[in-house]
Design an enzyme around this catalytic site. Structure first.
Site, PDB file in Angstrom:
ATOM      1  N   TYR A  89       0.850  -1.204   0.000  1.00 56.78           N
ATOM      2  CA  TYR A  89       0.000   0.000   0.000  1.00 56.78           C
ATOM      3  C   TYR A  89       0.875   1.239   0.000  1.00 56.78           C
ATOM      4  O   TYR A  89       1.930   1.262   0.645  1.00 56.78           O
ATOM      5  CB  TYR A  89      -0.868   0.052   1.265  1.00 56.78           C
ATOM      6  CG  TYR A  89      -2.065  -0.849   1.243  1.00 56.78           C
ATOM      7  CD1 TYR A  89      -3.290  -0.394   0.766  1.00 56.78           C
ATOM      8  CD2 TYR A  89      -1.979  -2.151   1.711  1.00 56.78           C
ATOM      9  CE1 TYR A  89      -4.402  -1.219   0.761  1.00 56.78           C
ATOM     10  CE2 TYR A  89      -3.088  -2.988   1.707  1.00 56.78           C
ATOM     11  CZ  TYR A  89      -4.299  -2.510   1.232  1.00 56.78           C
ATOM     12  OH  TYR A  89      -5.384  -3.336   1.229  1.00 56.78           O
ATOM     13  N   TYR A 128      -0.921  -9.916   0.670  1.00 60.45           N
ATOM     14  CA  TYR A 128       0.126  -9.365   1.547  1.00 60.45           C
ATOM     15  C   TYR A 128       0.056 -10.003   2.933  1.00 60.45           C
ATOM     16  O   TYR A 128      -1.007 -10.459   3.355  1.00 60.45           O
ATOM     17  CB  TYR A 128       0.042  -7.838   1.624  1.00 60.45           C
ATOM     18  CG  TYR A 128      -1.249  -7.263   2.162  1.00 60.45           C
ATOM     19  CD1 TYR A 128      -1.463  -7.099   3.529  1.00 60.45           C
ATOM     20  CD2 TYR A 128      -2.250  -6.845   1.293  1.00 60.45           C
ATOM     21  CE1 TYR A 128      -2.629  -6.541   4.012  1.00 60.45           C
ATOM     22  CE2 TYR A 128      -3.431  -6.291   1.771  1.00 60.45           C
ATOM     23  CZ  TYR A 128      -3.615  -6.139   3.131  1.00 60.45           C
ATOM     24  OH  TYR A 128      -4.783  -5.597   3.598  1.00 60.45           O
ATOM     25  N   ARG A 136      -3.285 -11.905   3.673  1.00 56.32           N
ATOM     26  CA  ARG A 136      -4.594 -11.502   3.189  1.00 56.32           C
ATOM     27  C   ARG A 136      -4.683 -11.820   1.700  1.00 56.32           C
ATOM     28  O   ARG A 136      -3.753 -11.574   0.936  1.00 56.32           O
ATOM     29  CB  ARG A 136      -4.818  -9.997   3.399  1.00 56.32           C
ATOM     30  CG  ARG A 136      -4.910  -9.616   4.868  1.00 56.32           C
ATOM     31  CD  ARG A 136      -6.158  -8.816   5.163  1.00 56.32           C
ATOM     32  NE  ARG A 136      -7.369  -9.541   4.829  1.00 56.32           N
ATOM     33  CZ  ARG A 136      -8.473  -8.984   4.347  1.00 56.32           C
ATOM     34  NH1 ARG A 136      -8.510  -7.695   4.133  1.00 56.32           N
ATOM     35  NH2 ARG A 136      -9.541  -9.707   4.084  1.00 56.32           N
ATOM     36  N   HIS A 139      -7.739  -8.258  -2.497  1.00 52.86           N
ATOM     37  CA  HIS A 139      -9.041  -7.626  -2.211  1.00 52.86           C
ATOM     38  C   HIS A 139      -8.941  -6.142  -2.522  1.00 52.86           C
ATOM     39  O   HIS A 139      -7.854  -5.566  -2.526  1.00 52.86           O
ATOM     40  CB  HIS A 139      -9.436  -7.837  -0.740  1.00 52.86           C
ATOM     41  CG  HIS A 139      -8.450  -7.238   0.208  1.00 52.86           C
ATOM     42  ND1 HIS A 139      -7.304  -7.904   0.589  1.00 52.86           N
ATOM     43  CD2 HIS A 139      -8.391  -6.035   0.830  1.00 52.86           C
ATOM     44  CE1 HIS A 139      -6.591  -7.133   1.394  1.00 52.86           C
ATOM     45  NE2 HIS A 139      -7.234  -5.987   1.552  1.00 52.86           N
ATOM     46  N   HIS A 141     -10.671  -2.471  -1.249  1.00 47.61           N
ATOM     47  CA  HIS A 141     -11.508  -1.821  -0.232  1.00 47.61           C
ATOM     48  C   HIS A 141     -12.485  -0.858  -0.902  1.00 47.61           C
ATOM     49  O   HIS A 141     -12.095  -0.120  -1.814  1.00 47.61           O
ATOM     50  CB  HIS A 141     -10.635  -1.035   0.751  1.00 47.61           C
ATOM     51  CG  HIS A 141      -9.732  -1.903   1.562  1.00 47.61           C
ATOM     52  ND1 HIS A 141     -10.071  -2.373   2.815  1.00 47.61           N
ATOM     53  CD2 HIS A 141      -8.503  -2.402   1.305  1.00 47.61           C
ATOM     54  CE1 HIS A 141      -9.079  -3.109   3.289  1.00 47.61           C
ATOM     55  NE2 HIS A 141      -8.112  -3.152   2.392  1.00 47.61           N
TER      56      HIS A 141
END
Ligand SMILES: [Fe+2]
Length: 205
Positions: A89, A128, A136, A139, A141
């Site tokens: 991120y 990640y 995870r 995905h 958000h």
């Protein structure tokens, strides 16, 4: 065999049949953008002023925002944020040892059209780690604001082995409603692109 329902029972049953259930909620997570990029738009795969395109599987994410009756929610604000293809991120709190992609935006915002439709262009996010043993799954958000309802949730991808190992995904009731359908590109898109189709239900629109 015929079901013998009284007229009153039928009338009571009909609205229930017509109701869509709200898209399940998911945590906002630790990586909601700390600062917004300057070009806030629906294309995360390029950064204004930079010549390149983000690394990874090019992906269009599209669907309809509806209320519980299936009516379109027009002008809903749809925000998305996600990690890059390497699972990183653009956020100061992300300590994952993976490279940032200078050509990847990581955040987008758009309003739905008259049919309640939204569409983003992005790349498929990577997985990640969240601990030494847990990862995870890919995905995206979502923060979706309609006229009366706002939900925070996450889109998942089908056939990802990490999905059923993910604590957050596994504990979600009706989690199948969070999984997008992946289809091939339309004629006017890049031939290597994929489309993730995902409808969102806001209870009261
Ligand atoms: Fe995340």
């Amino acid at each position: 065999m015929l079901l013998r329902l009284s007229r009153r029972q039928l009338i009571l049953a009909m609205p229930a049949l017509a109701q869509l259930q709200q898209t399940p909620l998911q945590t906002i997570g630790p990586f909601y953008p700390a600062d917004r990029p300057t070009d806030q738009d629906a294309d995360l795969s390029v950064v204004k002023g930079k010549p390149g395109r983000a690394k990874g599987q090019l992906l269009y994410v599209t669907g309809r925002v509806m209320d519980h009756k299936g009516e379109p929610v027009r002008g809903a604000r749809v925000e998305v944020w996600q990690c890059n293809a390497a699972g990183k991120y653009r956020h100061p709190g992300d300590t994952h040892d993976a490279p940032l992609d200078p050509n990847f935006e990581g955040f987008g915002v758009i309003a739905t059209d008259k049919d309640g439709r939204y569409r983003f262009k992005t790349i498929k996010p990577g997985a990640y780690p969240v601990s030494k043993t847990a990862w995870r799954p890919p995905h995206i958000h979502f923060d979706v604001t309609g006229k009366q309802t706002r939900i925070i949730t996450q889109l998942y991808f089908p056939n990802e082995p990490l999905n059923e190992k993910d604590g957050l995904f596994k504990e979600t009731r009706r989690r199948e409603a969070l999984v997008a359908k992946i289809v091939g590109p339309e004629k006017n898109m890049e031939p290597e692109a994929k489309i993730a189709v995902w409808d969102i239900v806001l209870n009261r629109g």
